[in-house]
Design a protein around this motif. Sequence first.
Motif, PDB file in Angstrom:
ATOM      1  N   HIS A   1      -2.757  -1.499   9.366  1.00 18.59           N
ATOM      2  CA  HIS A   1      -3.344  -0.554   8.410  1.00 18.59           C
ATOM      3  C   HIS A   1      -4.609   0.025   9.039  1.00 18.59           C
ATOM      4  O   HIS A   1      -5.579  -0.703   9.287  1.00 18.59           O
ATOM      5  CB  HIS A   1      -3.666  -1.296   7.106  1.00 18.59           C
ATOM      6  CG  HIS A   1      -4.466  -0.495   6.125  1.00 18.59           C
ATOM      7  ND1 HIS A   1      -5.258  -1.091   5.147  1.00 18.59           N
ATOM      8  CD2 HIS A   1      -4.624   0.839   5.951  1.00 18.59           C
ATOM      9  CE1 HIS A   1      -5.846  -0.153   4.423  1.00 18.59           C
ATOM     10  NE2 HIS A   1      -5.488   1.021   4.890  1.00 18.59           N
TER      11      HIS A   1
ATOM     12  N   ASP B   1      -7.486   3.103   8.801  1.00 16.26           N
ATOM     13  CA  ASP B   1      -8.087   4.064   7.885  1.00 16.26           C
ATOM     14  C   ASP B   1      -8.940   5.042   8.678  1.00 16.26           C
ATOM     15  O   ASP B   1      -9.781   4.634   9.487  1.00 16.26           O
ATOM     16  CB  ASP B   1      -8.946   3.323   6.860  1.00 16.26           C
ATOM     17  CG  ASP B   1      -9.546   4.273   5.843  1.00 16.26           C
ATOM     18  OD1 ASP B   1      -8.865   4.565   4.845  1.00 16.26           O
ATOM     19  OD2 ASP B   1     -10.687   4.740   6.049  1.00 16.26           O
TER      20      ASP B   1
ATOM     21  N   ALA C   1      -9.397  -0.848  -1.591  1.00 11.06           N
ATOM     22  CA  ALA C   1      -9.907  -0.891  -0.215  1.00 11.06           C
ATOM     23  C   ALA C   1     -11.384  -0.521  -0.233  1.00 11.06           C
ATOM     24  O   ALA C   1     -11.744   0.646  -0.066  1.00 11.06           O
ATOM     25  CB  ALA C   1      -9.126   0.052   0.690  1.00 11.06           C
TER      26      ALA C   1
ATOM     27  N   TYR D   1     -15.213   0.325   0.505  1.00 15.01           N
ATOM     28  CA  TYR D   1     -16.098   0.616   1.629  1.00 15.01           C
ATOM     29  C   TYR D   1     -17.464  -0.004   1.329  1.00 15.01           C
ATOM     30  O   TYR D   1     -17.758  -0.381   0.200  1.00 15.01           O
ATOM     31  CB  TYR D   1     -16.184   2.112   1.946  1.00 15.01           C
ATOM     32  CG  TYR D   1     -16.695   3.040   0.871  1.00 15.01           C
ATOM     33  CD1 TYR D   1     -18.048   3.343   0.764  1.00 15.01           C
ATOM     34  CD2 TYR D   1     -15.806   3.676   0.004  1.00 15.01           C
ATOM     35  CE1 TYR D   1     -18.513   4.234  -0.184  1.00 15.01           C
ATOM     36  CE2 TYR D   1     -16.265   4.577  -0.954  1.00 15.01           C
ATOM     37  CZ  TYR D   1     -17.615   4.850  -1.049  1.00 15.01           C
ATOM     38  OH  TYR D   1     -18.074   5.746  -1.987  1.00 15.01           O
TER      39      TYR D   1
ATOM     40  N   ARG E   1      -3.773  -7.455   5.004  1.00 16.71           N
ATOM     41  CA  ARG E   1      -4.900  -7.304   4.084  1.00 16.71           C
ATOM     42  C   ARG E   1      -6.213  -7.060   4.830  1.00 16.71           C
ATOM     43  O   ARG E   1      -7.181  -6.581   4.225  1.00 16.71           O
ATOM     44  CB  ARG E   1      -5.015  -8.525   3.174  1.00 16.71           C
ATOM     45  CG  ARG E   1      -3.862  -8.630   2.177  1.00 16.71           C
ATOM     46  CD  ARG E   1      -4.085  -9.763   1.203  1.00 16.71           C
ATOM     47  NE  ARG E   1      -5.214  -9.469   0.320  1.00 16.71           N
ATOM     48  CZ  ARG E   1      -5.909 -10.402  -0.326  1.00 16.71           C
ATOM     49  NH1 ARG E   1      -5.615 -11.686  -0.165  1.00 16.71           N
ATOM     50  NH2 ARG E   1      -6.915 -10.065  -1.110  1.00 16.71           N
TER      51      ARG E   1
ATOM     52  N   LEU F   1       0.874  -1.175   0.000  1.00 20.00           N
ATOM     53  CA  LEU F   1       0.000   0.000   0.000  1.00 20.00           C
ATOM     54  C   LEU F   1       0.907   1.220   0.000  1.00 20.00           C
ATOM     55  O   LEU F   1       1.472   1.588   1.031  1.00 20.00           O
ATOM     56  CB  LEU F   1      -0.930  -0.006   1.213  1.00 20.00           C
ATOM     57  CG  LEU F   1      -1.895   1.177   1.347  1.00 20.00           C
ATOM     58  CD1 LEU F   1      -2.694   1.390   0.067  1.00 20.00           C
ATOM     59  CD2 LEU F   1      -2.837   0.973   2.523  1.00 20.00           C
TER      60      LEU F   1
ATOM     61  N   LEU G   1      -7.801  -4.884   0.051  1.00 18.82           N
ATOM     62  CA  LEU G   1      -7.498  -4.616   1.455  1.00 18.82           C
ATOM     63  C   LEU G   1      -8.804  -4.277   2.152  1.00 18.82           C
ATOM     64  O   LEU G   1      -9.531  -3.392   1.698  1.00 18.82           O
ATOM     65  CB  LEU G   1      -6.515  -3.446   1.594  1.00 18.82           C
ATOM     66  CG  LEU G   1      -5.160  -3.594   0.922  1.00 18.82           C
ATOM     67  CD1 LEU G   1      -4.335  -2.326   1.123  1.00 18.82           C
ATOM     68  CD2 LEU G   1      -4.398  -4.808   1.467  1.00 18.82           C
TER      69      LEU G   1
ATOM     70  N   GLN H   1     -10.549   3.609  -3.137  1.00 19.51           N
ATOM     71  CA  GLN H   1     -11.618   3.229  -2.211  1.00 19.51           C
ATOM     72  C   GLN H   1     -12.961   3.550  -2.867  1.00 19.51           C
ATOM     73  O   GLN H   1     -13.327   4.708  -3.010  1.00 19.51           O
ATOM     74  CB  GLN H   1     -11.506   4.007  -0.895  1.00 19.51           C
ATOM     75  CG  GLN H   1     -10.332   3.635  -0.032  1.00 19.51           C
ATOM     76  CD  GLN H   1     -10.391   4.320   1.318  1.00 19.51           C
ATOM     77  OE1 GLN H   1     -11.114   5.305   1.509  1.00 19.51           O
ATOM     78  NE2 GLN H   1      -9.643   3.813   2.268  1.00 19.51           N
TER      79      GLN H   1
ATOM     80  N   CYS I   1      -3.893   3.766  -4.025  1.00 18.74           N
ATOM     81  CA  CYS I   1      -5.074   3.107  -3.468  1.00 18.74           C
ATOM     82  C   CYS I   1      -6.326   3.677  -4.101  1.00 18.74           C
ATOM     83  O   CYS I   1      -6.365   4.865  -4.454  1.00 18.74           O
ATOM     84  CB  CYS I   1      -5.101   3.335  -1.953  1.00 18.74           C
ATOM     85  SG  CYS I   1      -6.548   2.691  -1.086  1.00 18.74           S
TER      86      CYS I   1
ATOM     87  N   ALA J   1      -3.750  -0.798  -4.657  1.00 18.05           N
ATOM     88  CA  ALA J   1      -4.581  -1.427  -3.628  1.00 18.05           C
ATOM     89  C   ALA J   1      -6.037  -1.014  -3.798  1.00 18.05           C
ATOM     90  O   ALA J   1      -6.341   0.126  -4.158  1.00 18.05           O
ATOM     91  CB  ALA J   1      -4.082  -1.042  -2.245  1.00 18.05           C
TER      92      ALA J   1
ATOM     93  N   ILE K   1     -11.041  -2.856   5.332  1.00 19.99           N
ATOM     94  CA  ILE K   1     -10.936  -1.895   6.442  1.00 19.99           C
ATOM     95  C   ILE K   1     -12.279  -1.826   7.175  1.00 19.99           C
ATOM     96  O   ILE K   1     -12.844  -0.738   7.345  1.00 19.99           O
ATOM     97  CB  ILE K   1     -10.499  -0.505   5.955  1.00 19.99           C
ATOM     98  CG1 ILE K   1     -11.299  -0.074   4.704  1.00 19.99           C
ATOM     99  CG2 ILE K   1      -9.003  -0.474   5.666  1.00 19.99           C
ATOM    100  CD1 ILE K   1     -11.056   1.352   4.271  1.00 19.99           C
TER     101      ILE K   1
END
Length: 316
Positions: free
Chosen positions: A60, A62, A219, A221, A29, A22, A267, A194, A192, A217, A269
């Motif tokens: 990691h 966030d 990530a 949501y 992860r 990342l 990844l 998201q 990254c 990466a 979160i």
Amino acid sequence: MSESVSPPERTPEPSPGGTFPLGKHTVSRIGYGAIQLPRLRDPADAQRVLRRALDLGVNHFDTADFYGKSVANEYLAQTLPADDDVLVVTKVGALRTTRGPVPMRPGQRPEELRKSVQDNLRSLNTDRLALVNMRRMSPDGGFPVGHDQRVDFDDQIAEMVAMRDEGLIGDIGLSAVSLKEVQRALSVGIACVQNPYSLVARKDEPLLTLCERHGIAWAPYFPLGGALPGLAKVTHEPAVQAIAQTVGATPAQVGLAWLLHHAGNVLLIPGTSSVDHLEQNVAAGEVRLDEDALARLDKLKPAAGIRGFVNRFRRP
């Protein structure tokens, strides 16, 4: 903000779910999203959750300054070690509001992006942010923005690059963006992306594929859907429930495990204010889905994009 309290000596578990690069870091992860952390009024309770995440191998985290009016950032600053192995990722592009159904409002202008970086620097008690995600809000994506917030994407990227060149931030990420926007930003270096994405909301599959190809990466949501009205819920799917019973996991763990199996650059979160829930999320990294289970899940018909309310959070 109270004084920082050094965490006790710890021997963390192996990185949950494995690892992936990342930006300039290599992270677990399965990470931790701090959006629910401000629900904990007692800093000791927040520290308990964060320290348990560290013990479980999470490195990691966030966050954003507008989570609880800086509260999430302050909890992180009080608790996490000043360690290069621990990565705190924050975001800009939104400002806190207490009015309306969405707990944020656009802060898209370049000067607002810069102010948000400064706010995050202050509340995280640091002089440099390792990675900052720029959250895109646009009327094209359904988010209600005034004329003063209709900012050209290239102008936003130019401001992010300028702050990176100045050393205020390390790496640049993007959030709630389209495939075309990410393609436009590739030349400046993106660490990254998201976007909302889950087993039941896979409209951004081409963008995920692009990110995987470029080592960016992903990530997501709303990784289990259902966070807002109009979203389908992964845990309501009969196939998910049946597979969970077979493998001895919860439906939520199966939904998270599917994401880890689906693409190597994913990844996670997930956010929580509960130690028990945190442990369940991290344990999703140990859930093994065989070829038959993966095939059954892959065949699920995703929801028609991300319906209703969530259209305010993304671009088409």
